[in-house]
Design a protein around this motif. Structure first.
Motif, PDB file in Angstrom:
ATOM      1  N   GLY A 210       0.811  -1.200   0.000  1.00  0.00           N
ATOM      2  CA  GLY A 210       0.000   0.000   0.000  1.00  0.00           C
ATOM      3  C   GLY A 210       0.848   1.255   0.000  1.00  0.00           C
ATOM      4  O   GLY A 210       2.082   1.200   0.071  1.00  0.00           O
ATOM      5  N   CYS A 211       0.189   2.401  -0.074  1.00  0.00           N
ATOM      6  CA  CYS A 211       0.885   3.694  -0.114  1.00  0.00           C
ATOM      7  C   CYS A 211       0.530   4.538   1.100  1.00  0.00           C
ATOM      8  O   CYS A 211       0.559   5.770   1.048  1.00  0.00           O
ATOM      9  CB  CYS A 211       0.533   4.438  -1.391  1.00  0.00           C
ATOM     10  N   GLU A 212       0.199   3.877   2.205  1.00  0.00           N
ATOM     11  CA  GLU A 212      -0.145   4.591   3.422  1.00  0.00           C
ATOM     12  C   GLU A 212       1.107   4.893   4.234  1.00  0.00           C
ATOM     13  O   GLU A 212       2.204   4.430   3.913  1.00  0.00           O
ATOM     14  CB  GLU A 212      -1.154   3.797   4.255  1.00  0.00           C
ATOM     15  N   SER A 213       0.943   5.654   5.314  1.00  0.00           N
ATOM     16  CA  SER A 213       2.093   6.117   6.094  1.00  0.00           C
ATOM     17  C   SER A 213       2.820   4.993   6.822  1.00  0.00           C
ATOM     18  O   SER A 213       3.985   5.154   7.199  1.00  0.00           O
ATOM     19  CB  SER A 213       1.644   7.165   7.115  1.00  0.00           C
ATOM     20  N   ASP A 214       2.154   3.837   7.032  1.00  0.00           N
ATOM     21  CA  ASP A 214       2.816   2.727   7.718  1.00  0.00           C
ATOM     22  C   ASP A 214       3.132   1.582   6.758  1.00  0.00           C
ATOM     23  O   ASP A 214       3.265   0.432   7.174  1.00  0.00           O
ATOM     24  CB  ASP A 214       1.968   2.216   8.880  1.00  0.00           C
ATOM     25  N   SER A 215       3.261   1.879   5.463  1.00  0.00           N
ATOM     26  CA  SER A 215       3.567   0.847   4.477  1.00  0.00           C
ATOM     27  C   SER A 215       4.977   0.312   4.678  1.00  0.00           C
ATOM     28  O   SER A 215       5.790   0.899   5.398  1.00  0.00           O
ATOM     29  CB  SER A 215       3.436   1.407   3.062  1.00  0.00           C
ATOM     30  N   LEU A 217       7.509   0.305   2.686  1.00  0.00           N
ATOM     31  CA  LEU A 217       8.560   1.211   2.228  1.00  0.00           C
ATOM     32  C   LEU A 217       8.858   2.293   3.254  1.00  0.00           C
ATOM     33  O   LEU A 217      10.001   2.744   3.374  1.00  0.00           O
ATOM     34  CB  LEU A 217       8.163   1.853   0.889  1.00  0.00           C
ATOM     35  N   VAL A 218       7.850   2.708   3.996  1.00  0.00           N
ATOM     36  CA  VAL A 218       8.065   3.711   5.048  1.00  0.00           C
ATOM     37  C   VAL A 218       8.712   3.063   6.264  1.00  0.00           C
ATOM     38  O   VAL A 218       9.680   3.587   6.833  1.00  0.00           O
ATOM     39  CB  VAL A 218       6.732   4.392   5.434  1.00  0.00           C
ATOM     40  N   ARG A 219       8.206   1.899   6.665  1.00  0.00           N
ATOM     41  CA  ARG A 219       8.737   1.247   7.866  1.00  0.00           C
ATOM     42  C   ARG A 219      10.176   0.800   7.706  1.00  0.00           C
ATOM     43  O   ARG A 219      10.934   0.771   8.675  1.00  0.00           O
ATOM     44  CB  ARG A 219       7.855   0.057   8.238  1.00  0.00           C
ATOM     45  N   CYS A 220      10.565   0.463   6.481  1.00  0.00           N
ATOM     46  CA  CYS A 220      11.953   0.029   6.287  1.00  0.00           C
ATOM     47  C   CYS A 220      12.890   1.199   6.026  1.00  0.00           C
ATOM     48  O   CYS A 220      14.100   1.006   5.869  1.00  0.00           O
ATOM     49  CB  CYS A 220      12.055  -0.973   5.138  1.00  0.00           C
ATOM     50  N   GLY A 221      12.355   2.410   5.958  1.00  0.00           N
ATOM     51  CA  GLY A 221      13.195   3.589   5.795  1.00  0.00           C
ATOM     52  C   GLY A 221      13.490   3.974   4.358  1.00  0.00           C
ATOM     53  O   GLY A 221      14.260   4.908   4.119  1.00  0.00           O
ATOM     54  N   ALA A 222      12.861   3.295   3.393  1.00  0.00           N
ATOM     55  CA  ALA A 222      13.097   3.630   1.988  1.00  0.00           C
ATOM     56  C   ALA A 222      12.474   4.967   1.628  1.00  0.00           C
ATOM     57  O   ALA A 222      12.991   5.708   0.776  1.00  0.00           O
ATOM     58  CB  ALA A 222      12.551   2.536   1.083  1.00  0.00           C
ATOM     59  N   LEU A 223      11.343   5.284   2.262  1.00  0.00           N
ATOM     60  CA  LEU A 223      10.661   6.552   2.051  1.00  0.00           C
ATOM     61  C   LEU A 223      10.215   7.116   3.388  1.00  0.00           C
ATOM     62  O   LEU A 223       9.913   6.356   4.318  1.00  0.00           O
ATOM     63  CB  LEU A 223       9.426   6.367   1.152  1.00  0.00           C
ATOM     64  N   THR A 224      10.144   8.432   3.491  1.00  0.00           N
ATOM     65  CA  THR A 224       9.581   9.050   4.681  1.00  0.00           C
ATOM     66  C   THR A 224       8.058   9.092   4.540  1.00  0.00           C
ATOM     67  O   THR A 224       7.512   8.921   3.437  1.00  0.00           O
ATOM     68  CB  THR A 224      10.109  10.482   4.868  1.00  0.00           C
ATOM     69  N   GLU A 225       7.365   9.336   5.647  1.00  0.00           N
ATOM     70  CA  GLU A 225       5.915   9.454   5.585  1.00  0.00           C
ATOM     71  C   GLU A 225       5.508  10.579   4.644  1.00  0.00           C
ATOM     72  O   GLU A 225       4.526  10.455   3.886  1.00  0.00           O
ATOM     73  CB  GLU A 225       5.342   9.705   6.978  1.00  0.00           C
ATOM     74  N   GLU A 226       6.259  11.676   4.686  1.00  0.00           N
ATOM     75  CA  GLU A 226       5.949  12.825   3.837  1.00  0.00           C
ATOM     76  C   GLU A 226       6.133  12.486   2.354  1.00  0.00           C
ATOM     77  O   GLU A 226       5.320  12.880   1.509  1.00  0.00           O
ATOM     78  CB  GLU A 226       6.815  14.016   4.218  1.00  0.00           C
ATOM     79  N   GLU A 227       7.194  11.749   2.053  1.00  0.00           N
ATOM     80  CA  GLU A 227       7.442  11.354   0.660  1.00  0.00           C
ATOM     81  C   GLU A 227       6.357  10.412   0.156  1.00  0.00           C
ATOM     82  O   GLU A 227       5.888  10.539  -0.989  1.00  0.00           O
ATOM     83  CB  GLU A 227       8.813  10.697   0.545  1.00  0.00           C
ATOM     84  N   MET A 228       5.946   9.483   0.995  1.00  0.00           N
ATOM     85  CA  MET A 228       4.887   8.562   0.591  1.00  0.00           C
ATOM     86  C   MET A 228       3.564   9.294   0.409  1.00  0.00           C
ATOM     87  O   MET A 228       2.812   9.034  -0.538  1.00  0.00           O
ATOM     88  CB  MET A 228       4.739   7.439   1.615  1.00  0.00           C
ATOM     89  N   ALA A 230       3.203  12.380  -0.465  1.00  0.00           N
ATOM     90  CA  ALA A 230       3.304  13.146  -1.708  1.00  0.00           C
ATOM     91  C   ALA A 230       3.069  12.250  -2.914  1.00  0.00           C
ATOM     92  O   ALA A 230       2.404  12.655  -3.889  1.00  0.00           O
ATOM     93  CB  ALA A 230       4.673  13.820  -1.796  1.00  0.00           C
ATOM     94  N   LEU A 231       3.596  11.025  -2.873  1.00  0.00           N
ATOM     95  CA  LEU A 231       3.381  10.089  -3.981  1.00  0.00           C
ATOM     96  C   LEU A 231       1.904   9.708  -4.093  1.00  0.00           C
ATOM     97  O   LEU A 231       1.358   9.617  -5.202  1.00  0.00           O
ATOM     98  CB  LEU A 231       4.229   8.838  -3.784  1.00  0.00           C
TER      99      LEU A 231
END
Length: 327
Positions: A210-215, A217-228, A230-231
């Motif tokens: 998913g593309c939510e704040s706790d996805s 990619l966010v939890r593993c540090g690949a993207l920040t919550e803000e970056e996700m 924005a996407l």
């Protein structure tokens, strides 16, 4: 041959007893029948040869809803995990069903692509051991930091071990710090060869993120919550093998994807059997995006998710058919 309604209870008893390892009295309580009836059904199952994994999975495929969903979306196969009183908890049943279906789809000498995530790792964890020498299991994308659970290399290695198959890991990070560095690493001969070989796979096993704040990619540090976020605002619909796709299932042109070490999405679409497993209700919209993009030919979902998908397609909300799913 389709399962006759009269034989449904026999298949359920065999599935619970042989696959889940329940005692006969537990099967009886679960199905609300007598223990003597359980013994009779199990004896009939042995006599009729329905105690194998191959036949038992028909229980989840021979369903009107599954057939309707296949026809509506253009899928080759759908398996539905029920949510009624005679079903196991879908959270525990889903990986068991998915593992059985996955084993059915493997042929001798196949090359199998495997993605990462909690769903895939749970499937690997319950997968029975099989002797499939000549099969190769390939990691679809780069790796994550050591503290993160459900890493791509863990999923690939464990599935290869369960199948007694050769496992090939990609020894590179999932996301690089710069686009130039990612380009240079993708051009390294070993990495370039590994990524190119993914198009030779016959089968791929994955879920959709998913593309939510706790996805992931966010939890593993690949993207920040803000970056996700924005996407998501820019039209992101889900995550396939670490890459962000839009709501139509197309690869997004974004900095994250350009920094990502992962299989070319067109290569994944070209794989003949693309098996996707989705168990969380929150993954509905990401799954729709994956279906729109042609990333699914074989699907394992809960009954409630199947009904939502059928409703979406019946309402004309997704007129685009995934042509790759029919190929």
């Amino acid at each position: 041959m389709p399962i006759r309604p009269a034989d449904q209870i026999m298949h359920k008893a065999a599935w619970l007893y042989y696959t889940h390892g329940l005692r006969q009295d537990e099967v009886a309580r679960h199905l609300d029948i007598s223990r003597a009836s359980v013994a009779m059904y199990l004896r009939r199952a042995r006599e009729n040869g329905v105690v194998t994994i191959s036949t038992s999975t028909q229980l989840f495929a021979e369903d009107v809803l599954a057939r309707e969903l296949e026809d509506a979306i253009g899928l080759k196969g759908v398996w539905i995990v029920p949510e009624d009183r005679q079903a196991m908890d879908p959270a525990s049943e889903m990986p068991v069903v998915a593992a059985a279906v996955f084993l059915e789809l493997i042929n001798k000498g196949d090359r199998i692509g495997v993605a990462w995530g909690r769903t895939v790792y749970h499937i690997a964890d319950v997968m029975p051991n099989a002797d499939l020498q000549g099969v190769t299991v390939v990691q679809l994308c780069g790796n994550l930091g050591a503290p993160y659970n459900y890493r791509p290399d863990q999923c690939t290695t464990e599935i290869a071990r369960r199948l007694n198959a050769e496992g090939i890991n990609i020894y590179a990070p999932l996301v690089l710090s710069s686009e130039d560095l990612a380009t240079a690493l993708r051009n390294e001969p070993v990495i370039r060869e590994q990524l190119a070989s993914i198009s030779d796979c016959n089968l791929v096993l994955y879920s959709v993120g998913g593309c939510e704040s706790d996805s992931h990619l966010v939890r593993c540090g690949a993207l920040t919550e803000e970056e996700m976020q924005a996407l998501a605002e820019a039209g992101a619909g889900g995550v396939i093998a670490g890459q962000v796709i839009d709501r139509n299932g197309q690869r997004m042109e974004c900095a994250h994807n350009r920094r990502c070490i992962s299989a070319d999405l067109s290569s994944i679409r070209s794989i003949p059997k693309r098996m996707m497993v989705v168990e969380e209700d929150a993954k509905f919209e990401p799954l729709v995006s994956a279906l729109n993009g042609g990333f699914v030919s074989h699907l394992v979902v809960t009954a409630s998710m199947a009904r939502r998908l059928l409703g979406r397609w019946a309402a004309g909300g997704n007129r685009r058919m995934a042509q790759q799913a029919q190929g």
